[in-house]
Design an enzyme around this catalytic site. Structure first.
Site, short mmCIF file in Angstrom:
data_model
loop_
_atom_site.label_atom_id
_atom_site.label_comp_id
_atom_site.label_asym_id
_atom_site.label_seq_id
_atom_site.Cartn_x
_atom_site.Cartn_y
_atom_site.Cartn_z
N ARG A 136 23.34 38.04 50.03
CA ARG A 136 22.42 36.90 49.93
C ARG A 136 22.50 36.08 51.21
NH1 ARG A 136 25.62 34.30 45.25
NH2 ARG A 136 27.15 35.29 46.58
N THR A 192 30.05 35.29 52.41
CA THR A 192 30.70 36.35 53.20
C THR A 192 29.79 36.92 54.29
OG1 THR A 192 30.11 37.85 51.39
CG2 THR A 192 32.38 37.07 51.46
N MET A 242 29.20 40.68 36.75
CA MET A 242 28.21 39.94 35.97
C MET A 242 26.92 39.64 36.74
SD MET A 242 29.02 39.55 32.80
CE MET A 242 29.94 41.06 32.58
N SER A 246 71.53 45.12 35.39
CA SER A 246 72.91 45.26 34.92
C SER A 246 72.96 46.00 33.58
CB SER A 246 73.53 43.88 34.75
OG SER A 246 72.91 43.22 33.65
N GLU A 298 61.10 35.36 38.00
CA GLU A 298 61.85 36.61 38.12
C GLU A 298 61.07 37.84 37.63
OE1 GLU A 298 65.94 36.41 36.89
OE2 GLU A 298 66.24 34.53 37.95
N HIS A 329 33.17 50.02 39.23
CA HIS A 329 33.60 49.75 37.85
C HIS A 329 32.39 50.08 36.97
CE1 HIS A 329 35.46 48.07 34.37
NE2 HIS A 329 34.90 46.88 34.43
P1 NAD Z 1 34.47 39.97 45.03
O1 NAD Z 1 34.28 38.83 44.09
O2 NAD Z 1 35.71 40.03 45.85
O3 NAD Z 1 33.24 40.03 46.06
C1 NAD Z 1 31.93 39.94 45.66
C2 NAD Z 1 30.97 39.98 46.84
O4 NAD Z 1 29.63 39.97 46.34
C3 NAD Z 1 31.06 38.78 47.79
O5 NAD Z 1 30.75 39.22 49.09
C4 NAD Z 1 29.93 37.88 47.29
O6 NAD Z 1 29.47 36.99 48.29
C5 NAD Z 1 28.89 38.94 46.96
N1 NAD Z 1 27.87 38.52 46.01
C6 NAD Z 1 28.00 37.74 44.92
N2 NAD Z 1 26.82 37.61 44.29
C7 NAD Z 1 25.93 38.37 44.99
C8 NAD Z 1 24.55 38.66 44.85
N3 NAD Z 1 23.84 38.14 43.84
N4 NAD Z 1 23.95 39.49 45.77
C9 NAD Z 1 24.66 40.02 46.80
N5 NAD Z 1 25.96 39.77 46.98
C10 NAD Z 1 26.58 38.96 46.10
O7 NAD Z 1 34.29 41.33 44.17
P2 NAD Z 1 35.32 42.57 44.04
O8 NAD Z 1 36.58 42.11 43.38
O9 NAD Z 1 35.38 43.28 45.33
O10 NAD Z 1 34.55 43.46 42.97
C11 NAD Z 1 33.43 44.26 43.32
C12 NAD Z 1 33.36 45.44 42.37
O11 NAD Z 1 34.53 46.23 42.54
C13 NAD Z 1 33.32 45.04 40.90
O12 NAD Z 1 32.51 45.98 40.22
C14 NAD Z 1 34.76 45.19 40.47
O13 NAD Z 1 34.86 45.43 39.08
C15 NAD Z 1 35.16 46.41 41.28
N6 NAD Z 1 36.60 46.61 41.55
C16 NAD Z 1 37.35 45.60 42.06
C17 NAD Z 1 38.68 45.83 42.35
C18 NAD Z 1 39.53 44.75 42.98
O14 NAD Z 1 40.70 45.02 43.25
N7 NAD Z 1 39.06 43.54 43.23
C19 NAD Z 1 39.25 47.09 42.16
C20 NAD Z 1 38.43 48.14 41.66
C21 NAD Z 1 37.11 47.86 41.36
#
Ligand code: NAD
Ligand code: MG
Length: 341
Positions: free
Chosen positions: A44, A49, A80, A248, A227, A104
């Site tokens: 966006r 970011t 979401m 332990s 811990e 996901h």
């Molecule tokens: P995040 O919250 O770290 O990053 C989200 C990004 O999306 C940001 O750059 C934000 O600015 C952008 N964003 C938000 N709304 C937007 C929109 N309407 N249009 C365009 N960009 C938009 O997200 P994340 O934790 O990296 O998760 C991303 C996906 O990866 C999800 O499906 C999550 O379930 C999956 N996932 C995350 C992890 C993890 O360790 N965080 C691990 C495995 C899978």
């Protein structure tokens, strides 16, 4: 489910649009580019970011623009917001035969996104946070990743999935085949029953038990919260075996006789009930409705956690332990939709 080393896959030649530049998005985009792939980032305008992606040297455009012309669209925004992003930017613009990739499976598995029938729908989920996906790649290694194909119209969905997984470094470690149902349901179960939900309640109830018995909150905090890290690190490095090597004999005996009194067959039966709510869609329905209603209960629950006495005493004690720092993978005030992945 089989494990497949992926060295036999062909490099993926098309253009990849990475939507979202958070934890996963940034790591995937950087690794894919360093693997020689053509990456454009879709965000966006004015989003938090955008500047970061530009500073990393990417062409950054609006999501709809990034999707046009892309052969693979990686949806790496919070879960979401994905249904609206799909409707507005992806569905009208994605090329027939292109691949739609998730990290996901929630929105596909629970029908929040009904993908067009002329595209591939695939999943690659590294078993680690984005920062680790990046640093391991930079070390010439990778983070094991799970992959799945939900819809294959091109006949090449599996090859594209594995090429992407290789591109982010997962193929250097291990690729495990799954499906959207298994990935989604086990991910939700883990975070609810054991990781976020189970662990935090265990700590809080242990803290309350000690404080209500007249012990100092500062001492209770160290015993049941601080811990825990030592134990989790041992689990992470070498499982229960390694923990047993390092604690332990007294701690071991206490573990054997008291652990099963705390987490018992009734707890397991309630875990099964939590799993049933996940499997039959109850949890997804409730969570989607809660999100659409503006998160009223979510905010209330969160405030109660933040106001708990363990958080007051914890803040005071952590301020005196300067070696502790917040994980740099996620800002402390991260999106409310942050997840363990
Ligand atoms: P995040 O919250 O770290 O990053 C989200 C990004 O999306 C940001 O750059 C934000 O600015 C952008 N964003 C938000 N709304 C937007 C929109 N309407 N249009 C365009 N960009 C938009 O997200 P994340 O934790 O990296 O998760 C991303 C996906 O990866 C999800 O499906 C999550 O379930 C999956 N996932 C995350 C992890 C993890 O360790 N965080 C691990 C495995 C899978
Ligand atoms: Mg909790």
């Amino acid at each position: 489910m089989s494990s497949t080393p992926s060295s036999d896959t062909q490099p993926y030649a098309g253009r990849i649009a990475v939507l979202g530049y958070g934890s996963q998005g940034r790591a995937h985009a950087l690794n894919l580019r360093d693997s020689g792939l053509d990456v454009v980032v879709g965000l966006r305008p004015g989003g938090p970011t955008w500047k970061k992606a530009e500073a990393d040297g990417f062409a950054v455009v609006e999501p709809a623009h990034a999707v046009k012309g892309a052969d693979l669209v990686a949806v790496l925004t919070p879960d979401m917001v994905q249904p609206a992003l799909y409707k507005d930017a992806i569905e009208p613009n994605i090329k027939p035969g292109a691949a739609l990739l998730f990290a996901h499976g929630f929105n596909i598995h629970f029908g929040q996104i009904k993908p067009r029938e002329d595209i591939d729908v695939i999943l690659v989920a590294p078993k680690g946070p984005g920062a680790l996906v990046r640093t391991e790649y930079e070390r010439g290694r990778g983070v094991p990743s799970i992959w799945a194909v939900h819809q294959d119209v091109s006949g090449e969905a599996e090859a594209k999935t594995k090429a992407y997984a290789d591109g982010i470094g997962g193929g250097r470690a291990m690729l495990i085949k799954t499906d959207f149902k298994e990935e989604t349901e086990t991910d939700l179960f883990g975070e609810q029953a054991v990781l976020c939900g189970g662990a935090s309640e265990l700590v809080i109830k242990g803290f309350e038990t000690l404080v209500e018995a007249g012990y100092q909150p500062e001492i209770a905090y160290y015993e049941v919260m601080h811990e825990l890290k030592l134990i989790v690190d041992l689990f992470y490095e070498g499982g229960i075996t390694r923990m047993l090597e390092f604690i332990s004999e007294t701690a071991q005996y206490g573990d054997y006789v008291s652990g099963p009194r705390i987490v018992d067959a009734d707890t397991k039966a309630r875990m099964k009930a939590v799993l049933t709510d996940i499997q039959d869609g109850t949890f997804a329905r409730n969570w989607t409705a809660e999100y659409k209603a503006g998160l009223p209960n979510y905010k209330k629950f969160k405030q109660a956690d933040l106001d708990h006495p363990i958080e007051k005493v914890g803040a005071k004690l952590r301020a005196r332990m300067p070696w502790l720092q917040t994980s740099n993978d996620k800002p402390a005030a991260a999106t409310p939709l942050k997840k363990v992945g």
